[in-house]
Enzyme design. Structure first.
Site, PDB file in Angstrom:
ATOM      1  N   CYS A 180       0.836  -1.208   0.000  1.00  0.00           N
ATOM      2  CA  CYS A 180       0.000   0.000   0.000  1.00  0.00           C
ATOM      3  C   CYS A 180       0.868   1.255   0.000  1.00  0.00           C
ATOM      4  O   CYS A 180       1.339   1.699   1.046  1.00  0.00           O
ATOM      5  CB  CYS A 180      -0.930  -0.005   1.209  1.00  0.00           C
ATOM      6  SG  CYS A 180      -1.956   1.469   1.282  1.00  0.00           S
ATOM      7  N   CYS A 186      -0.453   4.105   2.085  1.00  0.00           N
ATOM      8  CA  CYS A 186      -0.270   3.973   3.538  1.00  0.00           C
ATOM      9  C   CYS A 186       1.186   4.220   3.932  1.00  0.00           C
ATOM     10  O   CYS A 186       1.464   4.823   4.961  1.00  0.00           O
ATOM     11  CB  CYS A 186      -0.634   2.572   4.021  1.00  0.00           C
ATOM     12  SG  CYS A 186      -2.053   1.839   3.258  1.00  0.00           S
ATOM     13  N   ASP A 187       2.116   3.704   3.149  1.00  0.00           N
ATOM     14  CA  ASP A 187       3.504   3.639   3.600  1.00  0.00           C
ATOM     15  C   ASP A 187       4.493   4.509   2.809  1.00  0.00           C
ATOM     16  O   ASP A 187       5.647   4.623   3.197  1.00  0.00           O
ATOM     17  CB  ASP A 187       3.988   2.178   3.542  1.00  0.00           C
ATOM     18  CG  ASP A 187       3.132   1.286   4.433  1.00  0.00           C
ATOM     19  OD1 ASP A 187       2.679   1.768   5.485  1.00  0.00           O
ATOM     20  OD2 ASP A 187       2.902   0.123   4.066  1.00  0.00           O
TER      21      ASP A 187
END
Ligand code: NDP
Length: 321
Positions: free
Chosen positions: A141, A144-145
């Site tokens: 992701c 997300c990261d």
């Protein structure tokens, strides 16, 4: 295991666009739906930035905000939204029968109708180095990261819309993005291809696969291989992103629901009916073709209507509150 089962008319599993839309319709039809959100409340859209293709948002909307609004809309009509994960299911074969679903290996819910909207999860390549370095620089992701790799060099594997979207997201944050595509062309839409090809810090490598992700505790590099020439090349990276598609979250229903060989639930004709009376499937769990938020929402609506019609036609054997 909790001793006393809770009984409901409609149980909804999953909280993406399919689950929430089913909840809005089911609640408005007075089915008093109970929803368990699953491990990722809000579903895959909570890991997306801008959603630009959902009708009604001319300026676009960010995924997490959209999901909060869908939850509020479902709750406004009386949906009972709870955090929890279905861990087992026993579906009745009898029309009008009661289905049992276990939540978090503990709580028993008995439901006359079940709407499965458990979505799909990211797939990984299956390399030992990928497994070892998950949480140490390997991620599925980017949204997300990606932030953790600000100004650094990263790589992403995949040639679909997800990979293209995530590569352009990473290109805005990172120094350089190497994009590995195993074929000589991308599967992504023309618009997305255009976007990645126009970003100067994305290095697209066609006919290229991952040979090994390098590093002991954290990602330090990548060895890739050209599948036409066999030539290998190592590059230094600190982040490795996998964007090669998704697997439907149907493991707990195996052996009970009819599925295709890749685990997608098979629904009957144009409906959301499964092979078990009173069990309906909507969203990505039954759709490997379109997989859009808006199509998921559409099938969520269908599932609630199917559940309502089913309840109206089956003989009521035991009272449900
Ligand atoms: P896709 O299945 O469309 O694409 C997967 C990609 O990963 C393909 O390029 C595939 O290669 C590649 N791949 C699969 N397995 C491997 C492997 N083992 N090694 C290397 N590469 C691999 O998945 P997406 O998640 O990209 O998209 C899913 C759906 O969601 C699509 O319908 C897409 O259009 C949609 N979507 C739409 C968006 C939007 O409209 N904004 C954003 C994101 C997704 P190959 O082509 O060789 O099989």
């Amino acid at each position: 295991m909790s001793e006393k089962a809770e009984r409901v008319k409609t149980l909804i599993l999953g909280s993406g666009p399919a689950g929430y839309t089913a909840a809005i319709y089911a609640a408005r039809a007075d089915l008093k739906p109970l929803m368990y959100t699953g491990m990722e409340p809000g579903g895959q859209l909570t890991t997306t930035t801008e959603v630009e293709n959902f009708p009604g948002y001319p300026e676009g909307i960010d995924g997490p905000t959209m999901m909060v609004q869908l939850q509020q809309q479902a709750e406004r009509f009386g949906t009972d939204v709870r955090i929890g994960m279905a861990t087992a299911a026993e579906f009745s074969d009898e029309p009008g029968g009661i289905h049992r679903v276990i939540i978090d290996n503990d709580k028993v819910i008995e439901a006359r109708t079940v709407i499965i909207a458990t979505g799909a999860s990211a797939k990984y390549l299956g390399l030992p180095s990928e497994q070892r370095l998950r949480g140490g620089g390997v991620s599925a992701c980017a949204v997300c990261d990606g932030f953790f790799y600000k100004g650094q060099d990263v790589a992403i594997v995949g040639g679909g819309d997800t990979a293209a979207e995530e590569a352009s997201y990473l290109a805005n944050i990172c120094n350089k993005v190497t994009m590995l595509i195993r074929k000589d062309h991308m599967r992504a839409s023309k618009a997305m291809q255009h976007r990645v090809k126009n970003l100067p810090n994305i290095d697209i490598r066609f006919n290229t696969e991952v040979d090994e992700i390098l590093g002991d505790q954290v990602v330090e590099g990548l060895r890739m291989v050209n599948n036409q020439t066999g030539v290998k090349e190592e590059i230094p990276i600190t982040g490795f992103f996998v964007a090669i598609g998704h697997k439907p979250n149907t493991d707990i229903f195996k052996g009970q629901l009819d599925m295709d060989p890749t685990g997608y639930v098979i629904t009957k004709g144009k409906s959301t009916r499964t092979n078990k009376p009173g069990v309906f499937a909507s969203g990505d769990v039954q759709d490997k073709e379109y997989r859009q938020a808006v199509t998921a929402a559409g099938t969520g609506c269908m599932a609630a209507l199917d559940a309502e019609r089913y309840l109206a036609t089956v003989e009521t054997k035991e009272p449900v509150s």
